[in-house]
Design a protein around this motif. Sequence first.
Motif, PDB file in Angstrom:
ATOM      1  N   PRO A  28      13.744  31.436 -24.512  1.00 47.72           N
ATOM      2  CA  PRO A  28      13.844  30.039 -24.766  1.00 47.72           C
ATOM      3  C   PRO A  28      12.736  29.805 -25.687  1.00 47.72           C
ATOM      4  CG  PRO A  28      12.967  30.447 -22.842  1.00 47.72           C
ATOM      5  CD  PRO A  28      13.307  31.628 -23.143  1.00 47.72           C
ATOM      6  N   TYR A  29      13.154  29.006 -26.998  1.00 43.15           N
ATOM      7  CA  TYR A  29      12.023  28.533 -27.494  1.00 43.15           C
ATOM      8  C   TYR A  29      11.414  27.169 -26.978  1.00 43.15           C
ATOM      9  CZ  TYR A  29      13.464  31.060 -31.709  1.00 43.15           C
ATOM     10  OH  TYR A  29      13.892  32.306 -32.538  1.00 43.15           O
ATOM     11  N   PRO A  30      10.212  27.186 -27.003  1.00 40.32           N
ATOM     12  CA  PRO A  30       9.713  25.829 -26.222  1.00 40.32           C
ATOM     13  C   PRO A  30       9.955  24.584 -27.140  1.00 40.32           C
ATOM     14  CG  PRO A  30       7.928  26.910 -27.313  1.00 40.32           C
ATOM     15  CD  PRO A  30       9.208  27.819 -27.338  1.00 40.32           C
ATOM     16  N   ALA A  31      10.449  23.424 -26.554  1.00 41.20           N
ATOM     17  CA  ALA A  31      10.592  22.312 -27.290  1.00 41.20           C
ATOM     18  C   ALA A  31       9.275  21.531 -27.748  1.00 41.20           C
ATOM     19  CB  ALA A  31      11.142  21.283 -26.142  1.00 41.20           C
ATOM     20  N   GLU A  32       8.274  21.974 -27.317  1.00 39.81           N
ATOM     21  CA  GLU A  32       7.044  21.515 -28.007  1.00 39.81           C
ATOM     22  C   GLU A  32       5.902  22.449 -27.576  1.00 39.81           C
ATOM     23  OE1 GLU A  32       5.744  18.143 -24.887  1.00 39.81           O
ATOM     24  OE2 GLU A  32       7.370  17.560 -26.338  1.00 39.81           O
ATOM     25  N   GLY A  33       4.943  22.184 -28.326  1.00 41.25           N
ATOM     26  CA  GLY A  33       3.546  22.935 -27.945  1.00 41.25           C
ATOM     27  C   GLY A  33       3.735  24.325 -28.365  1.00 41.25           C
ATOM     28  N   ARG A  34       2.782  25.158 -27.807  1.00 43.75           N
ATOM     29  CA  ARG A  34       2.695  26.662 -28.445  1.00 43.75           C
ATOM     30  C   ARG A  34       3.923  27.341 -28.337  1.00 43.75           C
ATOM     31  NH1 ARG A  34      -2.383  29.679 -28.833  1.00 43.75           N
ATOM     32  NH2 ARG A  34      -1.826  31.958 -28.788  1.00 43.75           N
ATOM     33  N   PRO A  35       4.198  28.215 -29.375  1.00 45.10           N
ATOM     34  CA  PRO A  35       5.549  29.014 -29.295  1.00 45.10           C
ATOM     35  C   PRO A  35       5.060  30.200 -28.639  1.00 45.10           C
ATOM     36  CG  PRO A  35       4.547  28.777 -31.433  1.00 45.10           C
ATOM     37  CD  PRO A  35       3.789  28.146 -30.755  1.00 45.10           C
ATOM     38  N   GLU A  36       6.183  30.941 -27.865  1.00 43.76           N
ATOM     39  CA  GLU A  36       6.066  32.180 -27.382  1.00 43.76           C
ATOM     40  C   GLU A  36       6.547  33.148 -28.679  1.00 43.76           C
ATOM     41  OE1 GLU A  36       8.179  33.173 -23.951  1.00 43.76           O
ATOM     42  OE2 GLU A  36       7.628  30.915 -23.272  1.00 43.76           O
ATOM     43  N   ARG A  37       7.485  32.581 -29.461  1.00 44.24           N
ATOM     44  CA  ARG A  37       7.943  33.361 -30.721  1.00 44.24           C
ATOM     45  C   ARG A  37       8.417  32.396 -31.911  1.00 44.24           C
ATOM     46  NH1 ARG A  37       7.145  36.826 -27.202  1.00 44.24           N
ATOM     47  NH2 ARG A  37       8.256  38.705 -26.632  1.00 44.24           N
ATOM     48  N   ILE A  38       8.329  32.976 -32.866  1.00 43.45           N
ATOM     49  CA  ILE A  38       8.504  31.944 -34.336  1.00 43.45           C
ATOM     50  C   ILE A  38       9.447  32.806 -34.819  1.00 43.45           C
ATOM     51  CG2 ILE A  38       6.563  30.683 -34.418  1.00 43.45           C
ATOM     52  CD1 ILE A  38       5.875  32.283 -36.793  1.00 43.45           C
ATOM     53  N   ALA A  39      10.650  32.368 -35.686  1.00 46.95           N
ATOM     54  CA  ALA A  39      11.645  32.973 -36.347  1.00 46.95           C
ATOM     55  C   ALA A  39      11.100  32.939 -37.760  1.00 46.95           C
ATOM     56  CB  ALA A  39      12.931  32.332 -36.367  1.00 46.95           C
ATOM     57  N   ILE A  40      11.412  33.970 -38.532  1.00 49.05           N
ATOM     58  CA  ILE A  40      10.937  33.926 -40.032  1.00 49.05           C
ATOM     59  C   ILE A  40      12.141  34.564 -40.732  1.00 49.05           C
ATOM     60  CG2 ILE A  40       9.400  34.990 -41.760  1.00 49.05           C
ATOM     61  CD1 ILE A  40       7.379  35.341 -39.815  1.00 49.05           C
ATOM     62  N   ASP A  41      12.793  33.773 -41.634  1.00 48.97           N
ATOM     63  CA  ASP A  41      13.958  34.237 -42.277  1.00 48.97           C
ATOM     64  C   ASP A  41      13.361  34.885 -43.478  1.00 48.97           C
ATOM     65  OD1 ASP A  41      15.842  32.957 -40.623  1.00 48.97           O
ATOM     66  OD2 ASP A  41      16.095  31.102 -41.956  1.00 48.97           O
ATOM     67  N   HIS A  42      14.325  35.970 -43.883  1.00 51.07           N
ATOM     68  CA  HIS A  42      14.031  36.723 -45.132  1.00 51.07           C
ATOM     69  C   HIS A  42      14.496  35.647 -46.281  1.00 51.07           C
ATOM     70  CE1 HIS A  42      15.910  39.359 -48.276  1.00 51.07           C
ATOM     71  NE2 HIS A  42      14.618  39.882 -48.180  1.00 51.07           N
ATOM     72  N   ASN A  43      13.516  35.902 -47.357  1.00 49.92           N
ATOM     73  CA  ASN A  43      13.647  35.030 -48.484  1.00 49.92           C
ATOM     74  C   ASN A  43      13.107  36.006 -49.690  1.00 49.92           C
ATOM     75  OD1 ASN A  43      10.955  34.610 -48.879  1.00 49.92           O
ATOM     76  ND2 ASN A  43      11.124  32.883 -47.598  1.00 49.92           N
ATOM     77  N   THR A  44      13.244  35.356 -51.018  1.00 44.16           N
ATOM     78  CA  THR A  44      12.580  35.886 -51.887  1.00 44.16           C
ATOM     79  C   THR A  44      11.289  35.656 -52.554  1.00 44.16           C
ATOM     80  OG1 THR A  44      13.534  34.511 -53.407  1.00 44.16           O
ATOM     81  CG2 THR A  44      14.900  36.610 -52.888  1.00 44.16           C
ATOM     82  N   PHE A  45      10.470  35.032 -51.498  1.00 44.81           N
ATOM     83  CA  PHE A  45       9.182  34.788 -51.587  1.00 44.81           C
ATOM     84  C   PHE A  45       8.408  35.420 -50.760  1.00 44.81           C
ATOM     85  CE2 PHE A  45      12.155  31.227 -52.870  1.00 44.81           C
ATOM     86  CZ  PHE A  45      11.773  31.083 -54.121  1.00 44.81           C
ATOM     87  N   GLU A  46       7.183  34.501 -50.013  1.00 48.83           N
ATOM     88  CA  GLU A  46       6.594  35.270 -49.052  1.00 48.83           C
ATOM     89  C   GLU A  46       7.257  35.939 -48.012  1.00 48.83           C
ATOM     90  OE1 GLU A  46       6.364  31.952 -50.018  1.00 48.83           O
ATOM     91  OE2 GLU A  46       4.616  31.520 -50.897  1.00 48.83           O
ATOM     92  N   ALA A  47       8.556  35.897 -47.477  1.00 48.92           N
ATOM     93  CA  ALA A  47       9.027  36.672 -46.528  1.00 48.92           C
ATOM     94  C   ALA A  47      10.190  37.319 -47.212  1.00 48.92           C
ATOM     95  CB  ALA A  47       9.702  35.655 -45.508  1.00 48.92           C
ATOM     96  N   GLU A  48       9.747  38.121 -48.474  1.00 45.64           N
ATOM     97  CA  GLU A  48      10.714  39.082 -48.891  1.00 45.64           C
ATOM     98  C   GLU A  48      10.857  40.074 -48.096  1.00 45.64           C
ATOM     99  OE1 GLU A  48      11.445  40.739 -53.329  1.00 45.64           O
ATOM    100  OE2 GLU A  48       9.350  40.113 -53.049  1.00 45.64           O
TER     101      GLU A  48
END
Length: 179
Positions: free
Chosen positions: A44-64
Amino acid sequence: MVSRGRIGLGLIMTVALGVTGVTAGCGRPLSAVERGQSDDFAFPYPAEGRPERIAIDHNTFEAEHVGHTPDGGQFFLTTPFEPGGRRFVALYLFDRDGRFVTAEIDPFDKELYQRRLKSLGKMTFNRIVVEPFEVEQLGQTFGLVVDEPTTSDEICWVTAEPGDYMAFAEPWDLGAYDT
């Protein structure tokens, strides 16, 4: 006669738009990765506060260069930097559940960057879901570093360091970032 033609054209356009919406994937079920899960692992993603995980979507910039390795692990190949100073090549590896495994960090070299990318084998570029982490190397803090609020009117951020070149905030499953 003109109004009958317009009614017919209107009907054709309405049907065409409806078909386009259906074939564009509206209402399709999300894959595990799109739901914020890596393969069979769900959290589960926490509703607020410190995350256990974050999602990073692939793109053509910093997340290439984010995605999955042939064995199901996750990777993030990036070029952090000191503002006004050195640049680095950083390859961050995570297991299939998004837990941080290791970091390979060196001063920036274009050929080294390409070698690190090739070393991943037959990888796929797509969304990753990983835990925040930090490591100390080369006199710097590297990673996806949590910056917790110090007052009640601030929010929690996760920033790519050094350089603060990607900043993630709630909702943690969004996959997008500020630069």
